[in-house]
Design an enzyme around this catalytic site. Structure first.
Site, mmCIF file in Angstrom:
data_model
loop_
_atom_site.group_PDB
_atom_site.id
_atom_site.type_symbol
_atom_site.label_atom_id
_atom_site.label_comp_id
_atom_site.label_asym_id
_atom_site.label_seq_id
_atom_site.Cartn_x
_atom_site.Cartn_y
_atom_site.Cartn_z
ATOM 1 N N THR A 250 32.655 66.189 54.997
ATOM 2 C CA THR A 250 33.081 66.567 53.650
ATOM 3 C C THR A 250 32.368 65.662 52.660
ATOM 4 O O THR A 250 32.297 64.438 52.858
ATOM 5 C CB THR A 250 34.601 66.451 53.466
ATOM 6 O OG1 THR A 250 35.253 67.407 54.311
ATOM 7 C CG2 THR A 250 35.003 66.731 52.013
ATOM 8 N N PHE B 68 32.297 63.994 49.103
ATOM 9 C CA PHE B 68 33.170 63.596 48.004
ATOM 10 C C PHE B 68 32.313 63.084 46.846
ATOM 11 O O PHE B 68 31.244 62.486 47.064
ATOM 12 C CB PHE B 68 34.127 62.481 48.445
ATOM 13 C CG PHE B 68 35.244 62.937 49.342
ATOM 14 C CD1 PHE B 68 36.497 63.225 48.828
ATOM 15 C CD2 PHE B 68 35.031 63.087 50.705
ATOM 16 C CE1 PHE B 68 37.529 63.648 49.657
ATOM 17 C CE2 PHE B 68 36.049 63.506 51.540
ATOM 18 C CZ PHE B 68 37.299 63.788 51.021
#
Length: 380
Positions: A281, A283
Site C-alpha cells: 500500500t 501512503f
C-alpha cells in the site's frame, strides 16, 4: 525492386524527412526570437487544422489519418520546442518558484501527524517509516485528517492512496480534489494481514470477522475459504482489533496488522492471510503549505480534460516529448458534467528543471482546471 532496394529508398526518404524537420525546428526557433513569448504560448490549433487540411488535400483517403498522426506529432513537438525557448509564467509556477527560493531542506525528523483510525493502524506504521519521531493524533475518517492539516492542528497528515492488489483509494483522490493540500512524501509499505482474536479462540470457533473494506478485499480468497463466517466492515483495521479485544468474545476475529496483537493483547490465529504475498500500500504525507524537500524526484498533478477525441493523447504527447516517465495515470469522473474526467498523473522529474516548470505553466494556463499536488520523494 527487391526488398533491399526498397529499404535503401526508404532510408533516403527518412534522411530527407530528418533534414527537413531540422530546418522546420530552426524556423520555429527564429519565430520565437522574433515574436517572443506570445507565439510560444499560443494554442495554434486553428492554424494546425488549416495546415493539416492543406497538406492532406491531395492524399488518398486511406493515408489521411496516418498523415494526421505524423503532423500532429510535428505540431506537438514544435510547440514543446518553442516553449523551452522562453520563460513561461503561471500562478502555480510562481508558487513553485517561491517554494524553491526558500530552499529544499531535509525532510523533518519529527512532526505532529494526523492519521485515520487508532494505534496500530497501517497509517501509523507508514508514519513511523516517514518520520523518525511523530506526535500522532487519530481521527475518525480521512476527511477529518485533511481538515486537521488545513486548520493547522497537525503539520502533516498520512493517508493511503493506492494498493497493489485492489488499486487506488478513490475516496482519498476525491478528497485531494476537494482540499488544498500538497503531497510532501510517500512510502510503499508492505502490508501483511493477520487474523487476530482473543486468547483461547481457535479458527473453528470464529463466526464473525471485522476489518476495513480494503483489508477484506485484499484477503478475499482466505475469507471465501471459511464456512459460515459473517464479515463486518469497520472504519479501520486497528479499530477492528480494539473492538474485538474490548468484546472479550471467543467467536469473533479481526484482520489487522501484527502490531495490533501486542497493542490490544490479541492472539495470532493465522499470519499473512492476504491473497497476494507482494501486497503493498502506498501512503502519502500531506501538508497545508507547498513544501519541496531535498531529493524530491516525483511529481503529482491533476487536470480536468474535456470529453473530446484526442484530449488525453495530446497531453500524453507532451510528457513523451520531454522524455518524462509516467508512473501512474488515474481517471475520476467529474460530478455534474457530461462525461468529463479529472486525470491524476504521477511522473518522475525534478521540479527545479526549467522544462518541467514550463510544462506546469502551460498546463496551468491551458486546462480548465489544473492542480499541482506536489513534488516529493518516495521511500521504500
Amino acid at each position: 525492386m527487391d526488398a533491399n532496394e526498397i529499404k535503401t529508398k526508404i532510408d533516403a526518404i527518412d534522411d530527407e524527412i530528418a533534414a527537413l524537420y531540422l530546418k522546420r525546428m530552426s524556423l520555429e526557433s527564429d519565430i520565437v526570437k522574433d515574436a517572443g513569448r506570445d507565439v510560444a504560448t499560443t494554442d495554434g490549433s486553428l492554424v494546425d487544422r488549416a495546415t493539416l487540411n492543406r497538406v492532406t488535400a491531395e492524399m488518398p483517403d486511406e493515408i489521411k489519418l496516418y498523415a494526421k498522426q505524423v503532423f500532429d506529432s510535428i505540431f506537438n513537438t514544435a510547440k514543446a520546442y518553442r516553449s523551452r525557448c522562453v520563460h513561461l509564467e503561471s500562478k502555480v509556477k510562481n508558487e513553485i518558484d517561491e517554494a524553491l527560493a526558500k530552499g529544499c531542506p531535509p525532510f523533518p525528523v519529527s512532526a505532529s501527524v494526523a492519521c485515520q483510525g487508532v494505534a496500530g493502524s497501517y497509517a501509523q506504521i507508514a508514519t513511523d517509516k516517514m518520520f523518525g519521531l511523530s506526535d500522532i493524533l487519530y481521527f475518525k475518517d480521512w476527511n477529518a485528517v485533511f481538515n486537521a492539516v488545513e486548520s493547522g492542528l497537525c503539520e502533516y497528515g498520512v493517508l493511503p492512496i493506492e494498493n497493489s492488489s485492489v488499486g487506488s483509494v478513490n475516496s482519498v483522490y476525491d478528497l485531494m480534489r476537494k482540499h488544498n493540500c500538497y503531497i510532501v512524501r510517500s512510502v510503499r509499505l508492505r502490508v501483511q494481514h493477520y487474523l487476530l482474536a482473543n486468547a483461547g479462540t481457535e479458527l473453528k470457533d470464529i463466526k464473525e470477522i471485522y476489518s476495513h473494506r480494503q483489508a477484506l478485499e485484499q484477503c478475499a480468497e482466505f475469507i471465501r475459504g471459511l464456512k459460515d463466517v459473517k464479515v463486518h466492515v469497520t472504519e479501520n483495521t486497528a479499530g477492528a482489533a480494539r473492538g474485538v479485544a474490548e468484546s472479550g468474545r471467543k467467536d469473533v476475529a479481526c484482520i489487522s496488522s501484527r502490531d495490533c496483537a501486542g497493542i490490544y493483547g490479541l492472539k495470532v490465529i493465522m499470519p499473512n492471510i492476504q491473497d497476494n504475498e507482494n501486497n503493498y500500500t502506498r501512503f502519502i504525507a500531506i501538508s497545508k503549505e507547498l513544501q519541496i524537500f531535498e531529493d524530491s524526484d516525483k511529481i503529482s498533478i491533476m487536470v480536468n480534460l474535456p470529453h473530446e477525441a484526442g484530449s488525453l493523447n495530446k497531453l500524453l504527447n507532451r510528457f513523451s516529448t520531454l522524455g518524462l516517465n509516467l508512473t501512474k495515470l488515474e481517471s475520476r469522473p467529474i460530478g455534474n458534467t457530461d462525461f468529463e474526467f479529472a486525470f491524476y498523473f504521477d511522473f518522475e522529474a525534478k521540479i527545479a528543471g526549467d522544462e518541467v516548470r514550463n510544462l506546469i505553466a502551460e498546463l496551468d494556463n491551458e486546462c480548465d482546471r489544473f492542480v499541482f499536488l506536489g513534488s516529493y520523494r518516495e521511500i521504500m
